[in-house]
Write a protein that holds these residues in place. Structure first.
Motif, PDB file in Angstrom:
ATOM      1  N   TYR A   1       0.839  -1.210   0.000  1.00 44.96           N
ATOM      2  CA  TYR A   1       0.000   0.000   0.000  1.00 44.96           C
ATOM      3  C   TYR A   1       0.874   1.261   0.000  1.00 44.96           C
ATOM      4  O   TYR A   1       0.607   2.211  -0.752  1.00 44.96           O
ATOM      5  N   THR A   2       1.921   1.261   0.813  1.00 45.87           N
ATOM      6  CA  THR A   2       2.811   2.420   0.879  1.00 45.87           C
ATOM      7  C   THR A   2       3.511   2.657  -0.452  1.00 45.87           C
ATOM      8  O   THR A   2       3.619   3.801  -0.921  1.00 45.87           O
ATOM      9  N   ALA A   3       3.989   1.577  -1.081  1.00 48.42           N
ATOM     10  CA  ALA A   3       4.662   1.710  -2.379  1.00 48.42           C
ATOM     11  C   ALA A   3       3.712   2.278  -3.425  1.00 48.42           C
ATOM     12  O   ALA A   3       4.091   3.152  -4.224  1.00 48.42           O
ATOM     13  N   GLY A   4       2.461   1.795  -3.428  1.00 51.04           N
ATOM     14  CA  GLY A   4       1.479   2.310  -4.374  1.00 51.04           C
ATOM     15  C   GLY A   4       1.195   3.785  -4.166  1.00 51.04           C
ATOM     16  O   GLY A   4       1.099   4.562  -5.125  1.00 51.04           O
ATOM     17  N   GLN A   5       1.079   4.191  -2.913  1.00 49.71           N
ATOM     18  CA  GLN A   5       0.813   5.595  -2.619  1.00 49.71           C
ATOM     19  C   GLN A   5       1.992   6.478  -3.012  1.00 49.71           C
ATOM     20  O   GLN A   5       1.814   7.576  -3.546  1.00 49.71           O
TER      21      GLN A   5
END
Length: 743
Positions: free
Chosen positions: A106-110
């Motif tokens: 999720y962090t990488a996508g954001q």
């Protein structure tokens, strides 16, 4: 000329391309899944050099059937009992790794500017490792007999269950388009409720059904019946608001507990391979090469996130669970890839129309790259461990060793542990059944009765009476059933302040029973009146029919336990961490020099440091064989030893070791590893191992002894037992616990 439907032409194209690519990848010794993906790319609409599939919608339906069979087969390999047996090590490691990979995804996508839903689905995609790829890599590298392999298999079981949960949660989130904490908790509660209900009902009904008609079942009827049950559960699951894949997984896990599980798995393998191939080819058809080139940088970033993140979080999780540093690093690097479930989760996003077009090909690209790197990661585990060990401060390394030893030392369970575990099991399981009967009575039985009876009040009373009759045995169990009577009695007698909490537990059970009956009666009466009537019904009914209800419930419970234990898996996941020793199975090959010799003549303990604790010969099972017992071709033996000892022993016994995860017809192996702390007042203190008669009393072998931080593997029978010693015993768990609790 006769017209051929496009679907037949498409299938010929798909299967022809799949056949050619899989032969090529088989020759290159690469996973067949990659061949299917390549075939899909070649016959898909994004690769114009070859003929393309026309009826993509029909192929997608076949692909959905492929997902159903893949999940059904996964359920057959899963089994709820396997989940219970993976132990705390796999549970802690798996949940730790999946949780942080979800957060990392999720962090990488954001950070890359993706939407919230794309980021959430990305977290789910990169959090689940590939069982197929790992098993294949273990076989090719010959490491399946090592201790870390059993840890990895346990983590994969946890990941499979989490993946099923993720599919439900992501579907709920995609439909609502917003994160509602209460709604998500309700979805989880609903999932848990139906999982328990389907498990209880399925184990009670389907194994009995198969057993009753076993004489009439040949291979054809077994296959047709199992497929019918699979699609029946798929229909029920979709009607309940869940995915078809979840229904298939549930039915597979239920049939995994039947005596026909191996036959079903064997018969369905060609069907699963066929539809599975179509599914993976359909995955490849969605690959857009231009998008993969356009998003090459995010793809490579995610490859690094998967390899580094999974290695780090799985290793740290294993360390927290008490595994040694070496095994933790090996487990972490083994899990550094994504696979089948990642495709299914990505496909879910497309089906729900909530993810961007670029996410699917990126997921496939990450899977392809990490699949190729997996064998090299596994090979690099030991050198990486040596590199870390050399540079790690000595006090840190010693601390990790002490933590690993002390974490996995089993102390005697307290009476409160036994009582609370018993109460929780009784309350949860019986409450689920009662709630299911309430829902069935109110939503199905009541409308049916009222349509046939003109008086609605009379119909309601009749429905309530029928529901109460069905609920009665489970209400009795909810109020009165108690398994650990000795622990309960010990708490009641031991200290006076134990009696208050015990009485509160009893009051809770009675209150729940009254509430359930009141909910049923509140349909026809006021709430206060329903509570009064419920109390008046429960007390006299239990007083009058106590014995009958007890006998009837015991029959239900006995049938359930018989079905549950009809077929057990031969999997030993317990380990002896201080010595890196564990249980493993081997098959005696026809060329083995062990054939015809007795255990006394072979001197396996003296030469290899291993102990033979079980011999299986056809339907015959020899537990803790005597020195005079001989080995014969095709014998299946269970031994205990360290990784290095088992590796030396392996070549002597067989050409290819039988996996600890393989299944066989028969009962569960009763051999287990137990480690018991000898307290000061114990009757064994001051006696040597021979004088203590532990072998005779427990039908077990003392295979290890720990004393003041010093460890002795295979101690001599003349070794004197002292207070504070920790004995490691291989034998029947029940007998070992009975002897040491009584001493």
């Amino acid at each position: 000329m006769n017209h051929i439907p496009h679907l037949i032409v498409d299938l010929a194209l798909i299967l022809g391309a799949a056949g050619i690519t899989t032969i090529l990848f088989k020759r290159l010794k690469q996973p067949l899944v990659l061949g299917y993906l390549l075939a899909g790319l070649l016959v898909g609409p994004n690769f114009p050099l070859f003929p393309s599939v026309v009826e993509t919608e029909s192929i997608q339906i076949w692909a959905e059937i492929g997902v159903i069979f893949l999940l059904f087969n996964l359920g057959l390999e899963f089994s709820f009992k396997k989940l219970v047996k993976v132990g705390s090590t796999a549970a802690i490691s798996g949940l730790f790794e999946v949780s942080f990979m979800l957060l990392s995804g999720y962090t990488a996508g954001q950070l890359m500017g993706w939407s919230h839903l794309d980021s959430l689905f990305l977290g789910g995609i990169i959090s689940i490792s590939s069982t197929t790829i790992i098993i294949r890599a273990f076989e090719e590298l010959g490491v399946k007999s090592q201790q870390f392999a059993s840890v990895v298999m346990g983590i994969l079981v946890i990941e499979d269950l989490v993946a099923v949960l993720l599919m439900v949660l992501l579907s709920t989130l995609a439909v609502s388009q917003q994160f509602e904490g209460i709604e998500m908790l309700a979805s989880v509660a609903k999932l848990v409720f139906f999982l328990i209900l389907w498990f209880l009902g399925g184990i009670f009904i389907f194994p009995s059904f198969i057993k009753s008609f076993r004489r009439y079942m040949n291979d054809e009827t077994v296959m047709i019946t199992s497929i019918a049950l699979c699609f029946l559960m798929v229909t029920i699951a979709t009607q309940a608001g869940f995915s078809a894949a979840l229904g298939a997984f549930i039915m597979g896990s239920i049939l995994a507990e039947t005596t026909q599980a191996e036959k079903i798995e064997h018969l369905l393998k060609p069907v699963k391979d066929l539809f599975g191939a179509i599914f993976f080819v359909s995955v490849g058809m969605l690959i857009v090469p231009s998008l993969m080139v356009q998003y090459a940088v995010p793809l490579l970033i995610l490859v690094v996130v998967v390899i580094v993140g999974k290695t780090l979080f799985a290793s740290v999780g294993s360390l927290i669970a008490g595994q040694p540093l070496r095994s933790s690093i090996q487990a972490g690097l083994s899990l550094s890839q994504i696979g089948e479930f990642s495709f299914i989760i990505a496909n879910l996003g497309i089906a729900l129309r909530v993810t961007s077009d670029f996410l699917y090909p990126i997921a496939v690209g990450v899977s392809v790259i990490t699949t190729f790197t997996t064998p090299y990661c596994i090979k690099a585990a030991v050198p990486l461990y040596e590199w870390i060990k050399e540079r790690m401060p000595t006090k840190w390394y010693n601390f990790l060793n002490r933590y690993s030893n002390t974490t996995q030392t089993i102390r005697t369970h307290s009476h409160w542990n036994d009582v609370l575990k018993d109460y929780l099991q009784v309350i949860v399981l019986n409450s689920v059944v009662i709630i299911a009967l309430l829902l069935l009575a109110s939503r199905a039985l009541l409308p049916l009765v009222q349509r046939r009876m003109p008086d609605p009040l009379l119909g309601g009373v009749l429905t309530s009476a029928m529901a109460l009759l069905a609920m009665a045995p489970f209400l009795w169990a909810l109020v009165f059933k108690r398994s650990h009577r000795s622990s309960y009695k010990a708490l009641w007698i031991d200290r006076k302040f134990n009696r208050g909490p015990l009485l509160l537990l009893e009051l809770l059970r009675v209150t729940l029973a009254v509430v359930f009956v009141s909910i049923l009666l509140s349909t026809f009466f006021t709430v206060k009146m329903a509570l009064v009537i419920a109390a008046l019904i429960i007390i006299p009914s239990f007083a009058l029919f106590y014995q009958k209800l007890q006998r009837f419930y015991n029959r239900i419970e006995t049938r359930f336990i018989e079905n549950l234990n009809a077929r057990e898996q031969s999997q030993s996941t317990l380990t002896l961490p201080p010595w890196d020793a564990h249980l493993a199975f081997f098959q005696i090959s026809a060329d083995s020099p062990l054939i015809g010799q007795s255990l006394q003549e072979l001197k396996l303990r003296e030469k290899y440091g291993i102990n033979v604790v079980l011999i299986e010969r056809g339907s015959k099972r020899i537990l803790l064989p005597k020195p005079t017992d001989r080995l014969f071709p095709s014998d299946r033996i269970e031994v205990i030893g360290t990784d290095s000892q088992l590796q030396r022993f392996k070549d002597l016994v067989e050409q290819r070791r039988v996996s600890e995860g393989n299944k066989y017809l028969g009962e569960e192996s009763p051999i287990a590893l137990e480690h018991i702390e000898i307290r000061g007042g114990h009757s064994f203190v001051g006696k040597n191992i021979r004088e203590s008669q532990i072998r005779e009393l427990t039908n077990g072998l003392v295979v290890g002894l720990e004393r003041e931080g010093h460890r002795i593997l295979n101690p001599e029978s003349s070794e004197v037992i002292q207070a504070g010693d920790i004995l490691w015993i291989a034998g029947h768990k029940k007998y070992i616990r009975e002897v040491f609790q009584a001493s």
